[in-house]
Design an enzyme around this catalytic site. Structure first.
Site, PDB file in Angstrom:
ATOM      1  N   LYS A  27       0.834  -1.203   0.000  1.00  0.00           N
ATOM      2  CA  LYS A  27       0.000   0.000   0.000  1.00  0.00           C
ATOM      3  C   LYS A  27       0.870   1.254   0.000  1.00  0.00           C
ATOM      4  CE  LYS A  27      -3.791  -0.567   2.275  1.00  0.00           C
ATOM      5  NZ  LYS A  27      -4.216  -1.074   3.597  1.00  0.00           N
ATOM      6  N   ARG A  97      -2.985   2.988   8.573  1.00  0.00           N
ATOM      7  CA  ARG A  97      -3.306   1.709   7.935  1.00  0.00           C
ATOM      8  C   ARG A  97      -2.104   0.771   8.001  1.00  0.00           C
ATOM      9  NH1 ARG A  97      -5.800   5.369   4.161  1.00  0.00           N
ATOM     10  NH2 ARG A  97      -7.978   4.794   3.711  1.00  0.00           N
ATOM     11  N   GLY A 106      -5.520 -10.940   7.656  1.00  0.00           N
ATOM     12  CA  GLY A 106      -5.505 -11.270   9.079  1.00  0.00           C
ATOM     13  C   GLY A 106      -5.145 -10.103   9.980  1.00  0.00           C
ATOM     14  N   MET A 108      -4.780  -5.900  11.266  1.00  0.00           N
ATOM     15  CA  MET A 108      -5.589  -4.698  11.417  1.00  0.00           C
ATOM     16  C   MET A 108      -5.609  -3.979  10.091  1.00  0.00           C
ATOM     17  SD  MET A 108      -5.017  -1.353  13.726  1.00  0.00           S
ATOM     18  CE  MET A 108      -4.578  -0.338  12.331  1.00  0.00           C
ATOM     19  N   ARG A 341      -6.875   2.524  -9.620  1.00  0.00           N
ATOM     20  CA  ARG A 341      -6.674   1.082  -9.824  1.00  0.00           C
ATOM     21  C   ARG A 341      -7.174   0.730 -11.223  1.00  0.00           C
ATOM     22  NH1 ARG A 341     -11.516  -0.645  -5.633  1.00  0.00           N
ATOM     23  NH2 ARG A 341     -13.079   0.658  -6.630  1.00  0.00           N
ATOM     24  N   HIS A 458     -28.028 -33.337 -20.583  1.00  0.00           N
ATOM     25  CA  HIS A 458     -28.430 -33.305 -21.996  1.00  0.00           C
ATOM     26  C   HIS A 458     -28.800 -31.889 -22.416  1.00  0.00           C
ATOM     27  CE1 HIS A 458     -31.407 -33.700 -25.281  1.00  0.00           C
ATOM     28  NE2 HIS A 458     -30.530 -34.581 -25.721  1.00  0.00           N
ATOM     29  N   ARG A 564     -21.246 -35.881 -33.555  1.00  0.00           N
ATOM     30  CA  ARG A 564     -22.053 -36.944 -32.949  1.00  0.00           C
ATOM     31  C   ARG A 564     -23.065 -37.427 -33.966  1.00  0.00           C
ATOM     32  NH1 ARG A 564     -21.903 -33.040 -28.000  1.00  0.00           N
ATOM     33  NH2 ARG A 564     -22.180 -31.717 -29.791  1.00  0.00           N
ATOM     34  N   ARG A 620     -17.791 -39.491 -34.455  1.00  0.00           N
ATOM     35  CA  ARG A 620     -17.937 -40.507 -33.419  1.00  0.00           C
ATOM     36  C   ARG A 620     -19.034 -41.479 -33.827  1.00  0.00           C
ATOM     37  NH1 ARG A 620     -19.852 -38.739 -27.527  1.00  0.00           N
ATOM     38  NH2 ARG A 620     -21.819 -38.527 -28.624  1.00  0.00           N
ATOM     39  N   GLU A 747     -12.561 -42.022 -22.504  1.00  0.00           N
ATOM     40  CA  GLU A 747     -13.576 -41.494 -21.588  1.00  0.00           C
ATOM     41  C   GLU A 747     -13.878 -42.474 -20.461  1.00  0.00           C
ATOM     42  OE1 GLU A 747     -17.246 -40.995 -23.834  1.00  0.00           O
ATOM     43  OE2 GLU A 747     -16.650 -42.617 -25.182  1.00  0.00           O
ATOM     44  N   SER A 766      -9.229 -38.959 -28.311  1.00  0.00           N
ATOM     45  CA  SER A 766      -9.967 -37.740 -27.981  1.00  0.00           C
ATOM     46  C   SER A 766     -10.574 -37.953 -26.600  1.00  0.00           C
ATOM     47  CB  SER A 766     -11.050 -37.470 -29.019  1.00  0.00           C
ATOM     48  OG  SER A 766     -11.744 -36.294 -28.658  1.00  0.00           O
ATOM     49  N   GLY A 768     -12.902 -37.756 -23.732  1.00  0.00           N
ATOM     50  CA  GLY A 768     -14.306 -37.429 -23.480  1.00  0.00           C
ATOM     51  C   GLY A 768     -14.422 -37.154 -21.994  1.00  0.00           C
ATOM     52  N   THR A 769     -14.206 -35.915 -21.634  1.00  0.00           N
ATOM     53  CA  THR A 769     -14.083 -35.609 -20.207  1.00  0.00           C
ATOM     54  C   THR A 769     -15.420 -35.594 -19.474  1.00  0.00           C
ATOM     55  OG1 THR A 769     -13.866 -33.335 -20.951  1.00  0.00           O
ATOM     56  CG2 THR A 769     -11.864 -34.455 -20.265  1.00  0.00           C
ATOM     57  N   ASN A 770     -16.523 -35.544 -20.200  1.00  0.00           N
ATOM     58  CA  ASN A 770     -17.812 -35.644 -19.489  1.00  0.00           C
ATOM     59  C   ASN A 770     -17.913 -37.013 -18.826  1.00  0.00           C
ATOM     60  OD1 ASN A 770     -18.178 -33.330 -20.905  1.00  0.00           O
ATOM     61  ND2 ASN A 770     -19.929 -34.044 -22.106  1.00  0.00           N
ATOM     62  N   ASP A 771     -17.781 -38.039 -19.639  1.00  0.00           N
ATOM     63  CA  ASP A 771     -17.891 -39.381 -19.091  1.00  0.00           C
ATOM     64  C   ASP A 771     -16.736 -39.691 -18.158  1.00  0.00           C
ATOM     65  OD1 ASP A 771     -20.176 -41.048 -19.846  1.00  0.00           O
ATOM     66  OD2 ASP A 771     -19.653 -40.429 -21.866  1.00  0.00           O
ATOM     67  N   CYS A 833     -12.776 -33.544 -26.440  1.00  0.00           N
ATOM     68  CA  CYS A 833     -14.037 -33.126 -27.051  1.00  0.00           C
ATOM     69  C   CYS A 833     -15.153 -33.109 -26.033  1.00  0.00           C
ATOM     70  CB  CYS A 833     -14.385 -34.011 -28.230  1.00  0.00           C
ATOM     71  SG  CYS A 833     -14.663 -35.721 -27.770  1.00  0.00           S
ATOM     72  N   TYR A 853      -5.038 -30.455 -29.691  1.00  0.00           N
ATOM     73  CA  TYR A 853      -6.145 -29.523 -29.906  1.00  0.00           C
ATOM     74  C   TYR A 853      -7.224 -29.704 -28.849  1.00  0.00           C
ATOM     75  CZ  TYR A 853      -8.784 -33.473 -31.717  1.00  0.00           C
ATOM     76  OH  TYR A 853      -9.437 -34.671 -31.816  1.00  0.00           O
TER      77      TYR A 853
END
Lengths: 877, 877
Positions: A27, A97, A106, A108, A341, A458, A564, A620, A747, A766, A768-771, A833, A853
């Site tokens: 500061k 200050r 933490g 003053m 700022r 979905h 898909r 796919r 996946e 590839s 498949g990070t959802n599954d 993907c 990619y």
């Protein structure tokens, strides 16, 4: 004087700079820097962090000479400000200050108004002509000082304040008048006396010394120590103490206060922007009791000050090379800058400012790219709600921000009605959860609202693919689809009622809220061009239709990372053939039905390949379990049994036999291809016939056939062999060669673990990070909403793993998959993907583990491109 | 003679021994060994593997001197056998066999009857007085020789044979008479002539030479080379050629043939056991046209031969130190042993023989332990079908061998009827799949048959826990529960019909088949005592009731590794309180219902703890999703809505809201404890109050509280804190201290990956390999049966991963979990409590990765103990 012989412990603001952070604290160094570049900052001085360490080394005593240096600097301060500390006529007030080299909650923080006492208040009242304000300032000083410096229970003051309000029958502090506050000052003094057997010190110098003691003391309070332990901050860096003159904007008609931005934070226009109030304190601007004036008005009212501000604006931008947000106060005709700022801005402004500043040679393009946060682009690419109108609207509930943008429309509860009503007016499709059968309804709706399902449900996935606003998993909503209304927190919304969704925040409003359209202009194109200069990994799109593919190309996709094929089967003419295939019961029956689908699929691929000429298209093979294509309701079963000429009971039995307890872990993906090889055969034939024919026409087709749900190398081996055989056959039939690749989705956790084996067959991976996320956590994306919100609230998880890759768990598996896969096949092409492919943090992770990619919804392609560029730039450091 | 100067290339049987495997091949060395120990093996000689290598080195030529050595040995052979090779009166016939040091199916195997030709057949006919046999032998020689040695298409012979049968209008070869076969011999000769423009060689020496050529040639045929490549067998070890005299048991009334075991292979009794036929060939014994005599009859018929056999029996057991299975032939009053090998035996026999042979000092206890295969104990511990009766029974279908044993009973289709009918007669519960609601019915049934679900389906797991026979996932069955019958392959089985299940094979029979009860005697106890001397890891049981616990103790369990608490809630009085809790909707409501469950659960624990005094009891907190406790059928919902005094619609809405798409990945395990902490609190209180009270009574209680479904360290952290708090509270309330541990199930892939983090909280890990397998593969145990059988048939997977741990995938995660967990907490106690804990291969894996114990169904405890001993002994090597 003694100080001459001792070390320099105190720095006046004009003696420091931003480089002296370690000595002056963060500061202090900033205040010094502002002073150094000529900003009219209220003067002050800094007691160095060294003093803090000496204070403890000497057993809570100060080094010799410090007192003298403080006195000297205080003199200098009085002179600069033209006021005197403790003077009854012209009192200088100061703030104290704490401020270490790193921010430390933490410790003053601040004590304001030091120097006020029973006598100096008289002078302040005279100067401000605002008795209430002065007594309020005094009572705040006593309260803060009593609490923070003298250690009186905070509660004691609050109870007395509350008693005062109760007695007067008012609710807010602001309803107390000068007399009330004056009485409170006396009450507060008594509290201190009683608790500490000491008076609140009337001597300003004593106030100041005690406040400085308190700052240094707070360095080693329990909270501060555990904060440092937690964040790995050394205990010996110490804090500095900042003593700064207070200035007041309410000292009469030649005083005032305001906030300003060096550029328009909403549009990014290169114009001075802000507002101010005369004879007011900062709080008054915020409180909104009086309406502030636009900053341009100041030009008339105080031309000199305005000119000075314009000058400062220029100076600030030249110095900081970014748009600044400043607070200023005018005290008796003199301008003070209290703070500067980096200014917050909208996405549009961020983009415009970045591009303009490159033109103005303030920054280089690399800096410009870094200045725009990837997720900001979402705002740019989608409709947004008018912020002001939103504030006044009736919020019904909040769900998950499943797909960004804004949408309003009349409520409908099923796909068919959506299609019907959409011909007349805008509609919002509201469902407990969506299924593939709802696709047509989703396509015509402005937006989608569901009561269940997470970020990769979905509804969320499909909506993002369509670039359509979606709020998912709004658990407080109860949808009565059969009765055509929904209930939320006791309110009832009927079919045909208007609602508005904010897909970027998850908010659901009753009625219509104006929507602002996105503007994608030249600046955007120019900016994205810069982005691609730094990016090192590719960005593809998940696109299932020629239209998706076109959108993706426009957004700069370098191919399709996930096409898909199952979505293709839900249209009216196709679903029938598909259903025939499923219920056939014999290979011959299936093949017959498939032969009807073949030309249709082929046409799909031809169109997509044409759009993606010269670019890779990853297709796919059929992924969902077959029962997803069959109806569930008795009524629909009846209809279809008639349509297909199959007995109702028989059809129902077939559907029941296909029913699964845990479809996510069921008979799907490559498992279907293995048990029904003819399905795969048809799809692959459609792909390769399309490729062959277009190759003959001179197109350059790059099909990549992707096998989903692989967890065992033999699955890939068997199916790859089939695929290669079909390709060979078609090349022979058509008398032409075409290139293609065969790879696998990764996946299933086991696919990551045995990636070295699978890479013997797969030419690309590839993720498949959802599954993968579902199985790594054991979380069903459809059901996790029952506990995931609690997990996020309680910090069990920091982030929704369906939105951002869980680096410690899922990420480890991905790393393993990449490493093991490349161990077997050095040039293995690797991408992602899953829905994470469009999430900036996840894109950075993908970059870091060395993927080639990412692939994401078309509308997220720019976000991914920018995130990829940021990842590359971060690595540079 | 030249042979004197050349190297020794040919060994007569009496010149070798079993140590000379490399030179003589495995088969040759064994024949030599048998000869060496004095068994009357038909004589013969071996051409060494060296010759094979020389043959190729010299460009398919033989080393000098070989011919002479062959002739010499042939002479010796004629002399030994008293017959002459090629002699028209007294012809010696020989076989030629290949035989490398390792078994190699890729090579030529055997040619029999060499030495037969148009002239020697006359002598043979005279000696055997069996024209048909002789012509058949001759035509077989020509066929085999033509195919294997001369390279004529095998098909050519088959076609001619078929034409012959067609012409005669018969179906089987055996229906052709001597004349037919004689004609075939001529036809076959023509085939060879036509295909190869060469005659079938009439000169026996030429036959022999050509056969030897063929053996050496087969060493480098394509199949053999690829077999060696596949199995990593060096190409330069070569094969030997075995030339052995043929003997015939059909040379008149003083000839014969038989098989015998040195001990009874069914019971293990120390008695000579076997059967024989006079004037017969081996095939006649197998074909079953004539009924063989028990071996004891031979004592009367040919006392000398019998005495010789008894002598051989003793010699064999002394030599091989194990029960042997021999084939013998008596040719014109002379006994020949054709083969001896380790005899197959039943589980009971294996155990008895092992124990007896220790007594007889044939073997030490280590060898005895190794002699019994772990899975064999299953036979010992469960009822078995009478094998003979089984052969004649009507097999309806085959499902998965889900829980071993045998059971017969009348068919029932629901739990209530099962309970009712079981009062009158034995019942088999048949269902599409079972759910926790069926527990009572399963308990009273003799066995369980389901149409769906795999090796770890609900039915399978519960049945194994109960030690009850179960056939699961019999997919060809269609169960019409409402109509009270099931259909299988067009057959209909009604309620009340008798069926019999073989849970060890998965077979389902119509009607009643006699069942043999298991006998567990002193031998078993003695043997298991030896087992435990070698075992290094612990064996616990999965037990949910005091009764289970007692059974487990009897089988030698050293504690409970998994006590599932949810099964406790399905009994009539409990399920009601449980349901009240679930539908309560408020914390207060839940707590009220839970307070009814507390004393019941506490009582459960008290009883189990008492049984397991001094031993650890691992109690898993509530695991399944709450909706599993609620009914699904409209009717049941109505009943319960009345019972609980909740509106039908409201109750149905609650049930619907709890419904999950993928319950396996849903709101279960610790996720329920986190969202409803009061559930955990009740359970933990029940455990610790029980522990406290029993401690006061002087018991030594070792409770281990296990948190299920943990995937994130913070889940464990939050819940452990709660558990510890409850423990402290109860210690204070009861004024006593008791020891306890808190640990986690490791069944989520992420738990393995972040085991280092989770071990900061967990004091023990227990791998839940059922779920871990489901999630690692993405296979739902309930649905995988749609494709898993295809996977196993096609070799995509070698073993059912729900039966035996998948070492490459799931095993890798387990290893990771063990290593990472112990990295954080060196003394982390680690076990397994999935169904794999009772599978021998999996137990060995657990031993190998360093687990402290395995836990399995009570009835599998002996199996696990033995498998653990085997694992330790294998490691010794």
């Amino acid at each position: 004087m003694a100080s001459k012989n001792s070390k320099k412990y105190v720095y006046f603001f004009d003696e420091g700079s931003k480089e002296m952070k370690e000595l002056l604290g963060s500061k202090g160094a900033n205040l010094a820097e502002m002073t150094r570049i000529g900003l009219p900052v209220p003067s002050g001085f800094i007691i160095t962090t060294e003093v803090c360490n000496l204070y403890y080394k000497l057993g809570r005593k100060y080094p010799e000479g410090l007192d003298e240096q403080i006195e000297e600097n205080l003199k200098k301060l009085e002179k600069k400000m033209g006021m005197i500390f403790g003077d009854e006529q012209n009192p200088l007030l100061v703030s104290v200050r704490s401020g270490a080299a790193v921010s430390m909650p933490g410790m003053m923080d601040t004590i304001l108004n030091l120097g006020l006492n029973d006598k100096t208040i008289v002078g302040l009242i005279r100067k401000t002509n605002n008795e209430r304000f002065c007594w309020d300032s005094y009572r705040r000083l006593i309260q803060m000082f009593g609490d923070v410096v003298m250690g009186v229970e905070h509660d004691e003051f609050e109870k007395t304040l509350q008693a005062k309000k109760d007695k007067k029958g008012v609710k807010f502090d602001t309803e107390l008048d000068a007399q009330d506050l004056k009485e409170l000052v006396e009450d507060y003094k008594k509290i201190i006396k009683k608790a500490k057997r000491k008076d609140f010190p009337q001597d300003p110098m004593v106030q100041l010394r005690m406040a400085i003691d308190a700052v240094f003391g707070s360095w080693n309070n329990k909270r501060a120590i555990s904060y440092r332990n937690l964040h790995g901050i050394p205990h010996d860096i110490g804090t500095a103490v900042n003593v700064q003159a207070m200035v007041f904007g309410n000292m009469g008609e030649n005083s005032g206060t305001g906030v300003a931005f060096t550029r328009n934070p909403a549009t990014g226009e290169d114009e001075f922007y802000g507002e101010y109030l005369m004879n007011a304190q900062g709080e008054d601007v915020v409180a909104g009791i009086r309406t502030p004036q636009p900053i341009s008005k100041l030009k008339e009212e105080m031309p000199e000050i305005y000119k000075q501000l314009l000058d400062i604006r220029r100076k600030l931008e030249e110095h900081y090379r970014d748009m600044q947000d400043i607070e200023f106060t005018i005290q008796e005709g003199k301008l003070y800058i209290l703070q500067t700022r980096t200014g917050k801005r909208t996405a549009a402004a961020a983009l415009k400012i970045a591009v303009d500043m490159v033109k103005q040679k303030y920054i280089d393009i690399k800096t410009a790219v870094k200045r725009v946060e990837p997720q900001m682009l979402d705002q740019l690419l989608h409709k947004q709600l008018d912020e002001k109108a939103k504030e006044k609207a009736e919020l019904l509930t909040k769900g998950l921000p499943a797909s960004p943008g804004a949408a309003l429309g009349r409520v409908v509860f099923d796909a068919d009605t959506a299609v019907e009503e959409a011909k007349k007016d805008k509609v919002i499709l509201v469902r407990t959860e969506t299924s593939p059968e709802d696709i047509q309804g989703m396509a015509v709706a402005q937006g989608i609202l569901t009561a269940r399902g997470g970020m990769t449900s979905h509804a969320a996935v499909v909506a993002r693919g369509m670039g359509k606003c979606c709020v998912a998993g709004a658990e407080s909503i109860k949808v009565y689809e059969s009765k055509q209304y929904f209930e939320v927190n006791g309110k009832r919304i009927n079919k045909g009622d208007w609602i508005t969704l904010d897909g970027s925040t998850g908010e659901v409003f009753r009625g219509k809220i104006p929507v602002v359209d996105p503007v994608i202009g030249e600046d955007f194109k120019k900016f994205m061009g810069w982005v691609d200069k730094f990016r090192t990994i590719g960005v593809r799109a998940n696109a299932d239709t020629p239209n998706d593919a076109k959108v993706a190309l426009n957004f700069g996709a370098e191919g399709i990372g996930l096409c898909r094929t199952e979505h293709m089967f839900f249209e009216a003419d196709r679903i029938k053939a598909m259903r025939k295939m499923i219920v056939a019961g014999t290979r011959e029956g299936r093949e017959k039905a498939l032969s009807q689908l073949l030309p249709i699929q082929k046409k799909d691929f031809i169109e997509i390949f044409k759009v993606m000429n010269n670019l890779p298209v990853t297709i796919r093979l059929l992924d969902p379990p077959l029962h997803e294509f069959l109806p569930n309701e008795e009524e629909d079963i009846k209809e279809i049994s008639e349509e297909l000429g199959i007995g109702f009971d028989e059809l129902k039995a077939t559907i029941n036999a296909l029913h699964e307890m845990n479809p996510m872990l069921g008979h799907r993906g490559c498992r279907v291809s293995i048990t029904y090889p003819e399905v795969l055969e048809m799809q692959v034939r459609a792909i390769f016939e399309a490729a062959a024919e277009l190759t003959l026409e001179g197109y350059k087709i790059k099909p990549e056939v992707m096998i989903p749900v692989v967890g065992i190398v033999n699955e890939a081996k068997i199916l790859k062999e089939q695929i290669v055989n079909v390709a060979r056959k078609i090349m022979k039939e058509k008398g032409i060669k075409f290139g293609y690749k065969v790879g696998t989705m990764v996946e299933i956790p086991r696919a990551c673990i045995t990636a070295d084996e699978i890479a013997q067959e797969a030419e690309f991976f590839s993720f498949g990070t959802n599954d993968l996320t579902q199985m790594t956590f054991g979380f069903s994306r459809d059901d996790a909403n029952k506990f995931l919100p609690v997990y996020l609230e309680n910090g069990i998880l920091e982030k929704d793993p369906f939105a951002t890759i869980d680096i410690d768990g899922v990420g480890e598996l991905i790393k393993m998959g990449v490493e093991r896969g490349r161990k077997t096949r050095q040039n293995l092409k690797i991408g992602i993907c899953g829905e994470h492919g469009g999430d900036p943090d996840s894109v950075k992770f993908c970059h870091k583990v060395g993927m080639d990619y990412v692939s994401c919804s078309p509308y997220r392609v720019p976000v991914a491109r920018l995130a990829a560029a940021h990842a590359a730039l971060e690595e540079e450091k």
